[in-house]
Design a protein around this motif. Sequence first.
Motif, PDB file in Angstrom:
ATOM      1  N   VAL A   1       0.845  -1.201   0.000  1.00 50.00           N
ATOM      2  CA  VAL A   1       0.000   0.000   0.000  1.00 50.00           C
ATOM      3  C   VAL A   1       0.876   1.245   0.000  1.00 50.00           C
ATOM      4  CG1 VAL A   1      -1.791   1.245   1.234  1.00 50.00           C
ATOM      5  CG2 VAL A   1      -1.846  -1.240   1.157  1.00 50.00           C
ATOM      6  N   GLU A   2       1.976   1.191   0.785  1.00 50.64           N
ATOM      7  CA  GLU A   2       2.871   2.354   0.826  1.00 50.64           C
ATOM      8  C   GLU A   2       3.418   2.689  -0.549  1.00 50.64           C
ATOM      9  OE1 GLU A   2       5.968   1.753   3.654  1.00 50.64           O
ATOM     10  OE2 GLU A   2       4.609   2.085   5.333  1.00 50.64           O
ATOM     11  N   ALA A   3       3.724   1.640  -1.301  1.00 51.78           N
ATOM     12  CA  ALA A   3       4.312   1.865  -2.622  1.00 51.78           C
ATOM     13  C   ALA A   3       3.347   2.612  -3.532  1.00 51.78           C
ATOM     14  CB  ALA A   3       4.708   0.537  -3.250  1.00 51.78           C
TER      15      ALA A   3
ATOM     16  N   ASN B   1      10.568  -8.915  -5.956  1.00 47.97           N
ATOM     17  CA  ASN B   1      11.923  -8.441  -5.709  1.00 47.97           C
ATOM     18  C   ASN B   1      12.881  -9.532  -6.120  1.00 47.97           C
ATOM     19  OD1 ASN B   1      10.621  -9.349  -2.861  1.00 47.97           O
ATOM     20  ND2 ASN B   1      12.713 -10.098  -3.038  1.00 47.97           N
ATOM     21  N   ILE B   2      14.135  -9.156  -6.271  1.00 50.01           N
ATOM     22  CA  ILE B   2      15.134 -10.143  -6.646  1.00 50.01           C
ATOM     23  C   ILE B   2      15.791 -10.696  -5.384  1.00 50.01           C
ATOM     24  CG2 ILE B   2      15.583  -9.306  -8.957  1.00 50.01           C
ATOM     25  CD1 ILE B   2      17.919  -7.723  -7.807  1.00 50.01           C
ATOM     26  N   ALA B   3      16.469 -11.819  -5.536  1.00 46.72           N
ATOM     27  CA  ALA B   3      17.181 -12.453  -4.425  1.00 46.72           C
ATOM     28  C   ALA B   3      18.309 -13.266  -5.033  1.00 46.72           C
ATOM     29  CB  ALA B   3      16.240 -13.350  -3.632  1.00 46.72           C
TER      30      ALA B   3
ATOM     31  N   ALA C   1      22.510  -5.638   1.842  1.00 49.07           N
ATOM     32  CA  ALA C   1      22.234  -5.509   0.404  1.00 49.07           C
ATOM     33  C   ALA C   1      20.730  -5.510   0.206  1.00 49.07           C
ATOM     34  CB  ALA C   1      22.875  -6.660  -0.349  1.00 49.07           C
ATOM     35  N   GLN C   2      20.176  -4.311  -0.024  1.00 52.60           N
ATOM     36  CA  GLN C   2      18.725  -4.191  -0.162  1.00 52.60           C
ATOM     37  C   GLN C   2      18.322  -4.048  -1.624  1.00 52.60           C
ATOM     38  OE1 GLN C   2      18.614  -0.664   2.454  1.00 52.60           O
ATOM     39  NE2 GLN C   2      16.983  -1.776   3.531  1.00 52.60           N
ATOM     40  N   PRO C   3      17.612  -5.035  -2.170  1.00 53.64           N
ATOM     41  CA  PRO C   3      17.121  -4.862  -3.544  1.00 53.64           C
ATOM     42  C   PRO C   3      15.905  -3.941  -3.551  1.00 53.64           C
ATOM     43  CG  PRO C   3      16.421  -6.985  -2.687  1.00 53.64           C
ATOM     44  CD  PRO C   3      17.247  -6.339  -1.603  1.00 53.64           C
ATOM     45  N   PHE C   4      15.494  -3.577  -4.761  1.00 54.16           N
ATOM     46  CA  PHE C   4      14.254  -2.816  -4.917  1.00 54.16           C
ATOM     47  C   PHE C   4      13.070  -3.757  -4.761  1.00 54.16           C
ATOM     48  CE2 PHE C   4      16.339   0.437  -7.868  1.00 54.16           C
ATOM     49  CZ  PHE C   4      16.263   1.436  -6.919  1.00 54.16           C
ATOM     50  N   VAL C   5      12.016  -3.269  -4.132  1.00 52.09           N
ATOM     51  CA  VAL C   5      10.750  -3.976  -4.167  1.00 52.09           C
ATOM     52  C   VAL C   5       9.892  -3.299  -5.217  1.00 52.09           C
ATOM     53  CG1 VAL C   5       8.601  -4.422  -2.950  1.00 52.09           C
ATOM     54  CG2 VAL C   5      10.743  -4.744  -1.792  1.00 52.09           C
ATOM     55  N   GLY C   6       9.332  -4.103  -6.098  1.00 51.16           N
ATOM     56  CA  GLY C   6       8.383  -3.563  -7.057  1.00 51.16           C
ATOM     57  C   GLY C   6       7.013  -4.076  -6.679  1.00 51.16           C
TER      58      GLY C   6
END
Lengths: 546, 411
Positions: free
Chosen positions: B133-135, B151-153, B293-298
């Motif tokens: 919801v924040e996004a 997200n990637i991992a 290491a923080q990936p982007f969340v889409g």
Amino acid sequence: MSTQSTLDDTSTAAGDGDAPGRPRRRRRSPGTPHASGTVGGLVAKLVLMAVVNAFGVFAILAAWNEESYGILAAMVALLVAADWVYFSRRTLPLKYVLPGLAFLLVFQVYVVAYTGWVAFTNYGDGHNSTKEHAIEALLVQNERRVEGSATYPITVLERDGELGFAVVDEDGDVRVGTAEEPLAPVDGATLDGGTVTAVPGAELLDRRQVLERQDEVTTLRVPFSDDPEDGSIRTQDARTGYVSTSTLEHDAEADTMTDVTTGTVYSPSDDGWFVSPDGERLNVGWRVAVGFDNFSTAFGDSRYAGPFLKILAWTFAFAILSVVTTFLLGLFLAITFNDTRLGGRRIYRTLLIFPYAIPGFLAALLWSGMLNRSYGFVNQVLLGGADVPWLTDPWLAKLSVLLVNLWLGFPYMFLICTGALQSLPGDVMEAAKVDGAGRWRTWRSVTLPLLLVATTPLLISSFAFNFNNFTLIYMLTNGGPRFADASVPLGHTDILISMVYSVSGLDGTAAKNYGLASALSIVIFAIVATISAITFKRTKQFEEIS
Amino acid sequence: MRRSIPAVAATLGLALTLAACSGGGADTPEATTSATAGGGGGSGDLVVWVDETRQAAVEEAASAFEEENDVRVEVVLKNFEDIRADFLAQVPTGEGPDITVGAHDWLGELTQNGVVAPIELGDRSGDFEQVAVEAFTQDGQVYGLPYAIENIALIRNTALAPAAPATWDEAVAAGQAAGTPYPVLIQTGTEGDPYTYYPLQTSFGAPVFAQNEDGSYSPELAMGGEPGHAFAQWLQAQGQAGVLKTDVTYDIAVEAFKNGESPFIIGGPWMLEQFEGLDLSIDPIPSAGGQPAQPFVGVQGFYVSAQSENALLANDFLVNFIATDEAQLALYEAGNRPPALTSAAETASEDPITAGFAAVGADAVPMPSIPEMGSVWAFWGVTEANILSGAAEPVAAWDKMVADIQGAMGS
């Protein structure tokens, strides 16, 4: 329309015998009926014109329904013109050119004019639509739900001809209000499981009626109480209502936006934003005409000017070299395979046309894989594991683009040269032989000039095509490698049209700027048109000499 | 110029026919009826744009909605890459859809151009994962109904590497010990892939934009300076050591991992379909610079057009028919992306792979959705690729990139 013009040709040809082998043109006396040829021709013409008229009237009515008055006017004009042209006796030449002219207007002139118009606006990110839309969007975006307010189950109703909401409040009481009258408790309303089922003096709308009037329902704001500070109830799904307040108000008379919480007044600026006195602007803008700003950006802005000149030079080099190399290779092969002593010519010729049969974008994509530095076929197999940066070194990338275009383009030149060579008049060749000219001399002074007369128009069109050969660049290098010294995302193999594409921001890697992209398109159009005009003129002189 | 008139007319006639066909070609077969039945506005058909992975799931939800409301939902199939630009261009003309599928990072551009309408989730907003919801929230307003988080991992082939690496160097060492051609696979390409490289960049403490206290982004570039230089130098070192190469494109990377040519690949759930038969584990991305290491969340979701004539239907459809367990799970099965609805996400997390991605996503940061983000991509990736390939000096190139992005944002 296509069949109509074909048929019209045959029906009028009878009265207007231009074709070879027919008797000389007979002058029609003004009194004879127009389609004097056959009754069948006249009937066919009437049927076709009936179809055209039916289609035209349908399109006009459809445009009227959609309130697209521009299209409506254009369709009326086209239909009247078509009827006049095909039922009048004085418009013989127009009968031939009208279909072409109509399509030219729709597909070419309109597009060019629209691009021209966009070039003088700031259409792009932030300036995407009209001012009305911008105001609408700003108001919608700044209408907030009152923090901590409850969710109300609502029912849409009609009272005294006005839409309203019936709301069940926290205590389970039913309150009813309309746009004019704030919510107030009503007596005698019946409830069933938390939803209102009847309100005295008002008619509840069922789902179907709500959907029919959904525009009114979603725009309806019912004041929560007498105090406007309390906000108003609105709904988005006709099931639940929320209390909300607007932080922004539009003053239609003064054409300004006012922030209700701070009192700041935003007035419209020349470049399509609402701006406050201290320079702060609201989020959504609109499209305005900006004059020659886009052109001065293309040539004057230091970020664009440098790359623009480099790309302009490379575009010319690419287009000219592409035409020259493909033509020379095609001509050489055509002459070689035109020699009757060569065995198996047909097989060779078929093989040579092969690259022409593969769709250009597919071939370019294949080549970009084959030219990959570490995994590509060219480096791995042909060059035995070499490490040649075909597509990542500025000069090698340009060479690769030219070579791939040569591979793609020579079969076309081979075809037209073969055709032209085979249609050279034999008597001229014989005359040269009789005059004692050698093979080289014959080729230099007879074959080549005659060949050029036939192929020059095609070479010009090939130049225009390559000048805008977007597919090749986009698929093969995507403009890369990037200019190391430029501050815009453009590269060494970008041509003008691919520059337009990246500037327009359609690929999502940069902010959109349709205005600038259109301005650049106009520049390209001017360049190509000028060059074509000049060369066609010179070809004419050439033809007269020969 | 010299072609005969009938030929020109025939060609143009053909072009017209083709244009007419292509106009309706993207639509479902029933699309033709809307041309005659539509028109006057009011309660016409509800038009929804989707791409092929979500088509079946949306159609299923739509058929339930059609029955209840006695309206027709027209699900139009589009290329996901085309949706953003087409939506922006068509909504102002009134020809756009009522609802479109989209990614949350389009939000800034869509609101700046005034083409999306807010959605009031009301009490339902608590049913969704908070990050989802924040996004979709901008300035306190929610503009989209989220349905999936992605997200990637680090995807690990357990047959080649038995343990999850804690740091980048451990991963490279484990990869070299496995004796495979590649120690670690990351898709790069000559234009770079800043999205996939982002977790490595954040591990140096160089996020793209500064974050406000509430987690939203401010349009202030934060990737310059010391941390950015450290990342750039690290990129150069990896390139020189031959660990990472710009020649590795998405296809090459996926193919190599599938063939067991590397124990590790950094990637998302969309790759999993190709790795069937491999025994996989989903691990956090190893840190290269010492910080997490923080990936982007889409977040994927549905937007409602600002010019929709069916706003009521559209909101009803989304809030009451797409925000359901069935619809969210159907979308999950179609695209493998963990659902945004908490209850559906719990069901989906019974699968260890999905749970692995979700665990990495819990520590990730949302991809910025401010309009300024649009100016970043074009410079970011190419600079990374040039540093990796050795074509550019790391510090100078990174500084120039930051300056260029500033310039593009200012214009």
